[in-house]
Design an enzyme around this catalytic site. Structure first.
Site, PDB file in Angstrom:
ATOM      1  CD  GLU A  70      14.334 -56.156 -39.355  1.00 28.91           C
ATOM      2  OE1 GLU A  70      13.236 -55.970 -38.813  1.00 28.91           O
ATOM      3  OE2 GLU A  70      15.377 -55.563 -39.010  1.00 28.91           O
ATOM      4  CG  HIS A  87      10.953 -59.288 -32.456  1.00 27.92           C
ATOM      5  ND1 HIS A  87      11.444 -59.896 -33.585  1.00 27.92           N
ATOM      6  CD2 HIS A  87      11.615 -58.112 -32.334  1.00 27.92           C
ATOM      7  CE1 HIS A  87      12.378 -59.114 -34.121  1.00 27.92           C
ATOM      8  NE2 HIS A  87      12.504 -58.025 -33.395  1.00 27.92           N
ATOM      9  CG  ASP A  88      10.146 -55.778 -34.930  1.00 28.73           C
ATOM     10  OD1 ASP A  88      10.239 -55.183 -33.843  1.00 28.73           O
ATOM     11  OD2 ASP A  88      11.127 -56.037 -35.639  1.00 28.73           O
ATOM     12  CD1 TRP A 148       9.431 -53.700 -43.018  1.00 27.35           C
ATOM     13  CD2 TRP A 148       9.683 -55.717 -42.121  1.00 27.35           C
ATOM     14  NE1 TRP A 148       8.196 -54.110 -42.587  1.00 27.35           N
ATOM     15  CE2 TRP A 148       8.329 -55.354 -42.029  1.00 27.35           C
ATOM     16  CE3 TRP A 148      10.089 -56.940 -41.607  1.00 27.35           C
ATOM     17  CZ2 TRP A 148       7.377 -56.182 -41.438  1.00 27.35           C
ATOM     18  CZ3 TRP A 148       9.145 -57.752 -41.030  1.00 27.35           C
ATOM     19  CH2 TRP A 148       7.809 -57.373 -40.952  1.00 27.35           C
ATOM     20  CG  ASP A 154      18.019 -55.041 -36.206  1.00 21.35           C
ATOM     21  OD1 ASP A 154      16.851 -55.447 -36.189  1.00 21.35           O
ATOM     22  OD2 ASP A 154      18.349 -53.862 -35.994  1.00 21.35           O
TER      23      ASP A 154
END
Length: 910
Positions: free
Chosen positions: A714, A796-797, A716, A689
């Site tokens: 992740e 999920h986000d 991002w 994460d």
């Protein structure tokens, strides 16, 4: 004329000997630049010229004679005709010196001041800026108050403002000045103004000594070497009161910004200043080089003419090929004027300046027996021009051109994704560079030897699986090392076809963390999954179904006890009783998934951790449980948690203390925890994460210690937009993801956020042309490093009930038709699996599995137009998305329709 001793900068992989070995540049040297290149054939041809389908006209008379000084002199008759002609369009990089100006001055009274930032270079300049308020701890930016923002400003998330620079009235003839003015009042609570300058035309950012420009309005902030302007006389109060004010400002018990603003209404001792900072902008300049060939039947000679509008002295570094082996050879005399020999391997000829000084030209007499004329251009000691990273290759007779050659990129009929650019390499061909070249050549040779070894029939029969895995691991490590050297020069990572070939045999694992290449990932939860309190039990009942659909890996939610019920604010890392279920239920789920052949990724949050206790100042930065860290484990520049560690190696996550991974005790504890998760629970790998928050090198350390089967990070951040419109070129965005993967030494993949974002615009706005980059490749991470790209359309986000960045409604199956037929490792969202989409997703998964599409499969983009995108994958699967028409032509292949739905089709070949 003296002979140059610099080694040429170009690679000719099929050429024997070391005559033209390249020099590659590392990050401490000048960067090369990609140049746009297009073929512009002259009107004598009816269609585009490509070497595989050249048109040669019968030659007419051409007279040649030799002069007394052994240079070629040409007399052309009126009846002579051109048998070959082509113009190569080039873009060349030029550096322009200029300056950034910063002026701070008072306005109509002592309370009103103005900051003016300007630039004298032409461009589309944007000031990216923010402020520090009194009482802020750390270096984080904040947005200024609305009345401080100049007209035309737009907000960037919650921390910055972007304001375009306008042409100043003070601009003079021949020089334009672009500037922006920021007005502020000294009675405000603002302590400093921070900014960087961005050129929208090139995407370049300009900083001060590698950091943000900072203009101090008080003297309590730390000078980190980036402060501009006067630094004395600043302060809220003079003398001892100033010291007291600094203590008050740093105290956690200080009042709000508004209260501090009232204190700051005391007289500030601001001093005006004017400062200039040197800036160098690189711009692309259009040029061209034209080549024509005339043939004389009487003398059996070819006359080749080169003309270019490149400025200055242009050297043609050239030779001929006498066969199809592409070996450079020295032609027989006569030679043009100002020609010299280069190490008995090539000739160098200075082109003659044209009358008026605009460009230059030269003529070359060549024997009829020559198959081709090969050359590169040298502009100065540090700048060379070639074609797509290869030689310019000019055929001299009507022969077929092999598929693999120095000039391969001239052909448009070979069905390959040719890079539509020429390459300009800038740098100093010094001994140091030659050593770099030799080192990288050794790496490449070693990879080739290893691949040859493992690919041989004898090896397949004699080497056991463990030995072959060891060789494959060594190949991947060498490839990552080579990429690390080249990444400052060439953004793309090209994986060899031979590595792809041996990867087609599951379950052979390459490097730990990268799987077999055939993984299909399921995200096994959504944003609401925690609410049942028994998610592990619910998911266990679906294990067989997920396996039957074709999923090989599942990503489970964060298992740790967490402040937030979703699991992303972990506390005691060893407490695995979460809102999804308890530790025993998790173990049972893992065993059940393993029974049906599905591997498990644990969602681990390593960037931040929520503390259980406050320090003496009332700040939550003391941790409990088995890992009872103190504030030394928290980074020092997290503005909210008073850490005593080192500065963060990434971006801060503001909702919880950011962990300092540079601390040895932290890394040791995390590695032991990850080992415990693997052994106690049975996790096979990790979903990492918020990896933007810490250096990828720490991830490499954790993965090498725990040896996961598969790992994905992740990483991002935002794509590039211009005034709300997504840019077509997203190279900078995917490069940031590539850089993180490379920092892990290639031990982990990353979610392909670039591809998701581009699919949003392509499908949502019917702009399918976006799905091909400037070089005819997929425009996301999957186009540059497919084996490390984990593609997805929702998680999920972005979807579920959060819906932060929801995929265009009704287009989801088009998105899956793209990622499930393309290379990379596709990830399918739980909500889509168990929905009305299940049947279509199942069909697409079956097509991927039976055609052995894998993370290194090849893509040939056939169409990328307004309303349709079409591609062929591994020459076994054809697909199209969009309302436009496309059908694969059968020809030598027999295509059959395998899947069809709203605005998508997929075909297989039998």
């Amino acid at each position: 004329m003296s002979i140059a001793v610099s080694r040429p900068l170009f690679r000719h992989p099929h050429r024997q000997g070391g005559a033209h070995r390249p020099t590659y540049l590392n990050s401490s040297m000048a960067r090369p630049f990609y140049l746009n290149y297009t073929q512009s054939p002259r009107p004598i041809f009816n269609d585009a010229c490509s070497l595989s389908s050249r048109h040669f006209k019968p030659a007419k008379a051409l007279s040649l004679r030799a002069s007394s000084i052994d240079t070629a002199v040409v007399e052309t008759s009126e009846s002579s005709d051109v048998v070959f002609s082509e113009t190569f369009q080039l873009k060349r990089s030029e550096k322009v010196d200029g300056k950034i100006t910063i002026r701070l001055e008072s306005g109509n009274n002592d309370d009103n001041w103005q900051l003016t930032v300007g630039c004298c270079l032409p461009g589309k300049w944007i000031l990216h800026w923010g402020v520090n308020y009194l009482g802020d701890v750390g270096s984080e930016w904040d947005q200024p108050p609305p009345d401080m923002r100049p007209p035309g400003s737009i907000t960037i998330k919650d921390y910055a403002i972007e304001t375009p620079l306008e042409k100043s009235l003070a601009s003079s003839e021949g020089e334009s000045i672009y500037e922006v003015k920021i007005d502020f009042n000294t009675n405000s609570a603002i302590a400093a103004i921070n900014f960087v300058l961005k050129d929208e035309e090139t995407g370049s950012w300009y900083q001060h000594r590698g950091r943000d420009f900072k203009v101090l309005l008080i003297d309590c902030l730390q000078d980190e070497g980036n402060i501009v302007g006067a630094k004395k006389g600043l302060g809220i109060w003079p003398g001892p009161l100033g010291q007291i004010s600094n203590i008050l400002l740093k105290s956690e018990a200080a009042n709000s910004k508004e209260d501090i603003g009232e204190r700051s209404s005391q007289k500030r001792g601001l001093q005006g200043f004017y400062e200039e900072q040197a800036v160098v902008k690189e711009t692309l300049v259009d040029n061209s080089v034209s080549v024509s060939v005339r043939h004389c039947l009487e003398t059996a000679k070819n006359l080749l003419n080169i003309e270019t509008d490149l400025p200055g002295d242009v050297i043609v570094h050239w030779g001929i090929c006498k066969d199809e082996g592409k070996t450079w050879e020295i032609p027989s005399e006569p030679y043009p004027p100002e020609t010299s020999m280069f190490k008995d391997k090539a000739l160098r000829t200075r082109l003659q300046r044209k009358n008026g000084g605009h460009g230059s030209s030269g003529s070359f007499i060549l024997d009829e027996g020559s198959v081709a004329f090969v050359f590169v251009l040298k502009l100065n000691e540090n700048t060379w021009l070639n074609c797509h990273g290869n030689d310019f290759y000019i055929p001299l007779s009507n022969i077929s051109v092999p598929a693999i050659q120095s000039g391969q990129t001239h052909s448009e009929d070979e069905g390959q994704n040719n890079e539509s650019s020429s390459l300009l390499i800038s740098g100093n061909a010094s001994e140091e560079n030659q050593e770099v070249s030799a080192y990288t050549d050794e790496i490449i040779d070693e990879i080739r030897n290893l691949v040859t070894d493992i690919s041989s029939e004898k090896s397949r029969k004699t080497k056991n699986t463990k030995a072959r895995e060891s060789i494959l691991q060594e190949i991947e490590k060498l490839a990552a090392e080579a990429y690390s050297i080249f990444r400052s020069s060439i953004p793309t990572f090209i994986e060899t076809d031979l590595i792809k070939e041996v990867a087609l045999e599951p379950p052979v694992k390459i490097t730990s963390g990268t799987g077999s290449g055939f993984e299909i990932l399921c995200q096994g939860f959504n944003w609401e999954s925690h609410k049942s309190g028994k998610w592990y039990i619910d998911l266990r009942e679906k294990a067989s179904k997920l396996a039957s659909l074709g999923f090989t890996v599942i990503w489970l939610p964060p298992p740790t006890d967490s402040v937030s019920p979703e699991g992303y604010m972990p506390t005691d890392l060893y407490n695995l009783n979460s809102r999804y279920g308890n530790i025993d239920e998790l173990k049972i789920l893992v065993k059940e998934l393993h029974k049906v052949g599905i591997r498990i990724l644990g969602d681990v949050v390593l960037n931040h951790r929520c503390a259980q206790y406050k320090n003496q100042n009332g700040i939550w930065n003391i941790f409990g449980g088995r890992l009872n860290w103190d504030d030394r484990a928290v980074v020092a520049d997290d503005p909210h948690f008073q850490g005593r560690g080192n500065k963060s190696s990434g971006d801060n996550f503001h909702a919880a203390p950011n962990i300092d991974h540079s601390q040895e005790f932290v890394r040791k504890d995390i590695k032991e925890w990850l080992h415990w998760l693997r052994e106690e629970i049975g996790y096979d790998g990790w979903r990492l994460d918020f990896v933007r928050g810490f250096w990828g090198g720490y991830v490499k350390d954790y993965l090498e210690a725990t040896e996961p089967y598969f790992a994905v990070g992740e990483y991002w951040d935002s794509l590039s937009y211009t005034y709300g419109e997504m840019d077509h070129n997203q190279d900078a965005h995917r490069q940031r993801i590539i850089d993180w993967i490379n920092a892990t030494n290639g031990t982990a993949g990353a979610f392909d956020v670039t591809t998701k974002g581009i699919l949003h615009s392509a499908l949502g706005r019917c702009e399918y042309w976006r799905l091909s980059d400037g070089k005819g490749k997929p425009p996301g991470v999957v186009g540059w490093w497919p084996s490390r790209a984990v593609t997805f359309i929702e998680n999920h986000d972005t979807g579920s009930t959060q819906g932060h960045w929801r995929f265009p409604g009704g287009k989801e199956i088009q998105g899956y038709a793209y990622i499930l037929t393309h290379p990379g490792t596709p990830s399918v969202f739980y909500d889509h699996i168990f929905s009305e989409y299940q049947s279509e997703i199942s069909t697409l998964l079956s097509i991927r599995t039976r055609n052995k599409i894998n993370c290194r499969s090849t893509v040939k983009i056939v169409k990328a137009e307004r309303d349709v995108y079409a591609a062929m994958i591994d020459e076994k699967v054809a697909m199209k998305i969009g309302p436009g028409h496309y059908e694969p032509s059968n020809g030598s292949r027999n295509w059959s329709l395998a899947a069809e739905g709203r605005d998508y089709k997929v075909w297989e070949t039998s």
